[in-house]
Scaffold this active site. Structure first.
Site, PDB file in Angstrom:
ATOM      1  CE  LYS A 130      -4.152  -2.027   1.985  1.00  0.00           C
ATOM      2  NZ  LYS A 130      -3.742  -3.373   2.447  1.00  0.00           N
TER       3      LYS A 130
HETATM    4  C1  LIG Z   1      -4.540  -4.428   2.013  1.00  0.00           C
HETATM    5  C2  LIG Z   1      -3.887  -5.733   2.010  1.00  0.00           C
HETATM    6  C3  LIG Z   1      -4.356  -6.793   1.219  1.00  0.00           C
HETATM    7  C4  LIG Z   1      -5.617  -6.676   0.409  1.00  0.00           C
HETATM    8  O1  LIG Z   1      -5.509  -5.761  -0.659  1.00  0.00           O
HETATM    9  P1  LIG Z   1      -6.815  -5.169  -1.347  1.00  0.00           P
HETATM   10  O2  LIG Z   1      -6.338  -4.184  -2.329  1.00  0.00           O
HETATM   11  O3  LIG Z   1      -7.640  -4.558  -0.254  1.00  0.00           O
HETATM   12  O4  LIG Z   1      -7.524  -6.330  -1.962  1.00  0.00           O
HETATM   13  C5  LIG Z   1      -3.641  -7.968   1.201  1.00  0.00           C
HETATM   14  N1  LIG Z   1      -2.526  -8.118   1.938  1.00  0.00           N
HETATM   15  C6  LIG Z   1      -2.046  -7.131   2.723  1.00  0.00           C
HETATM   16  C7  LIG Z   1      -0.829  -7.373   3.524  1.00  0.00           C
HETATM   17  C8  LIG Z   1      -2.709  -5.916   2.773  1.00  0.00           C
HETATM   18  O5  LIG Z   1      -2.236  -4.948   3.550  1.00  0.00           O
END
Ligand SMILES: *Cc1c(COP(=O)(O)O)cnc(C)c1O
Length: 437
Positions: free
Chosen positions: A107
């Site tokens: 993210k």
């Molecule tokens: C946010 C997150 C996900 C899921 O991603 P999305 O875009 O919400 O589907 C998977 N793994 C980790 C470690 C995350 O932080």
């Protein structure tokens, strides 16, 4: 380029309006009017490009009409101060490691890009202050808080479910201070997300302060995630392994996989996608039945995927709306798997013992989906390793009977002092708090 709402009841918006607003006025999600395509020639040349060059090429295609090339180039450069390497794990399965950023999760890419783009638009418009509301099940909060830390003209409120994020995650957004406020909500992630959505719809509150979202509903957050799909392709192409790619994405709110689907629509040669879920499997159920039944999330050891009503589902439906039978078209490109906590744990153990590769609980879902999907000999499977295992140290250590090292970047956060404001999950209290700011 203009952006429309998936609910088709709001007027078209410019990129600037889309990024500042987050969610469209009709509660829909913004989509670009057109998905630019990159030629086969450009894509085949990516194996000779750096990650920065690849990302600029993709960013230019989407945002080039709306942002000056040198500004865009700078935003991309500042966003990507780290790489997203592809690492071999076993047989024809590779890990796309997305955890080399400042908060050790994928993210970081979207959060950092969005912070810079929003900061640029705020300055350009001479706006006084914009308030970012972000609901988190763990990793979003840390990435957004750190991505926006110290950005002028922006205040961030992170809403997180009390007791449901790991201590290491929590310290990454509760210890920062400055323009970051952590709100500890007595409820689930879905409650946090519902509070944020209600705030955007409340006209009195919106009259009081300028609000926007940094969840993956914001175009500036989810779209830049397509950069690393191209980067993964380039690396595998270099190794002669990119002919028949199967990409497996551990999914919660489905922003990450949606960015992959956008990359595919732009021309990235991916044979098919897999959405890997934990026990929160509304998407798998949709694939199986054609019916979408959102429901409250259940807690699992892959807690960043504990989402019962994935917000980007609307984008996926919209993306396939061009086909007569969207459900059939979706099933033609995406398959789904779900894993219980026990299955996640046994995958982590096996891969650690057999391959010496440390999976985090989310990446383990992505990996195991590729194993169960039984790739054929010509296919290459790549799963997105979405976070560094140390972010879930308690879980990982108890499963592997290990004592994994905490990277210095994480240790630095743990030295800070926790500051948060406790609220319950009803909207009235949350609104009263914001009205007093
Ligand atoms: C946010 C997150 C996900 C899921 O991603 P999305 O875009 O919400 O589907 C998977 N793994 C980790 C470690 C995350 O932080």
């Amino acid at each position: 380029m203009k952006y429309y709402s998936t609910n088709k009841q709001a007027p078209l918006a410019t990129l600037e309006e889309t990024v500042i607003k987050g969610l469209a006025g009709d509660k829909g999600l913004y989509m670009p009017e057109r998905i630019p395509s990159l030629s086969k020639d450009i894509i085949s040349k990516m194996k000779h490009m750096s990650f920065h060059e690849i990302a600029c090429t993709v960013a230019q295609a989407f945002f080039g009409e709306d942002i000056e090339p040198d500004v865009l180039d700078k935003i991309v450069k500042d966003t990507l101060s780290f790489d997203t390497p592809v690492v071999h794990v076993e047989d024809n399965i590779y890990s796309l490691e997305l955890f080399h950023g400042p908060t050790l999760a994928f993210k970081d890419v979207g959060a950092r890009f969005m912070a810079r783009l929003l900061g640029y638009f705020i300055k350009k418009q001479g706006l006084k202050e914009v308030n970012v509301l972000v609901a988190t099940s763990g990793d979003t909060g840390s990435a957004v808080a750190n991505g926006f830390l110290g950005v002028e003209g922006i205040h961030v409120y992170v809403l997180y479910p009390k007791g449901k994020v790991s201590p290491i995650q929590e310290c990454q957004f509760t210890t920062l201070g400055q323009n970051i406020t952590a709100l500890e909500i007595d409820g689930t992630f879905d409650d946090c997300q519902a509070l944020v959505k209600s705030a955007f719809m409340d006209s009195e509150l919106n009259g009081h302060m300028k609000l926007t979202s940094a969840n993956s509903i914001n175009v500036a957050r989810f779209l830049p995630q397509s950069f690393y799909y191209f980067n993964a392709y380039a690396q595998l192409d270099r190794a002669g392994k990119a002919n028949e790619l199967v990409v497996s994405v551990p999914s919660g709110n489905f922003g990450n996989i949606t960015a992959g689907l956008f990359a595919h629509r732009m021309g990235l040669p991916v044979k098919r996608f897999i959405a890997a879920n934990n026990r929160n499997d509304v998407f798998l159920e949709y694939l199986n039945t054609g019916k979408y039944n959102p429901r409250p999330s259940v807690a699992t050891i892959a807690n960043a995927m504990d989402v019962g009503d994935p917000s980007n589902f609307a984008r996926i439906l919209d993306l396939f709306g061009i086909y007569g039978d969207p459900h059939k078209a979706i099933c033609g490109l995406i398959s789904g798997y779900r894993f219980t906590d026990e299955e996640i744990a046994s995958t982590m153990k096996r891969v650690y013992n057999d391959c010496g590769y440390l999976l985090d609980p989310h990446g383990a879902c992505g990996f195991q989906a590729l194993v169960q999907n039984a790739l054929d000999a010509n296919e290459t499977g790549v799963f997105l390793e979405t976070a560094h295992p140390a972010k879930f140290k308690g879980t990982v250590d108890s499963i592997l009977a290990s004592d994994i090292e905490i990277p210095a970047k994480l240790q630095a956060f743990m030295k800070g002092k926790k500051q948060s404001i406790e609220l319950n999950k009803d909207f009235a209290g949350f609104k009263a708090y914001l009205m007093a700011q």
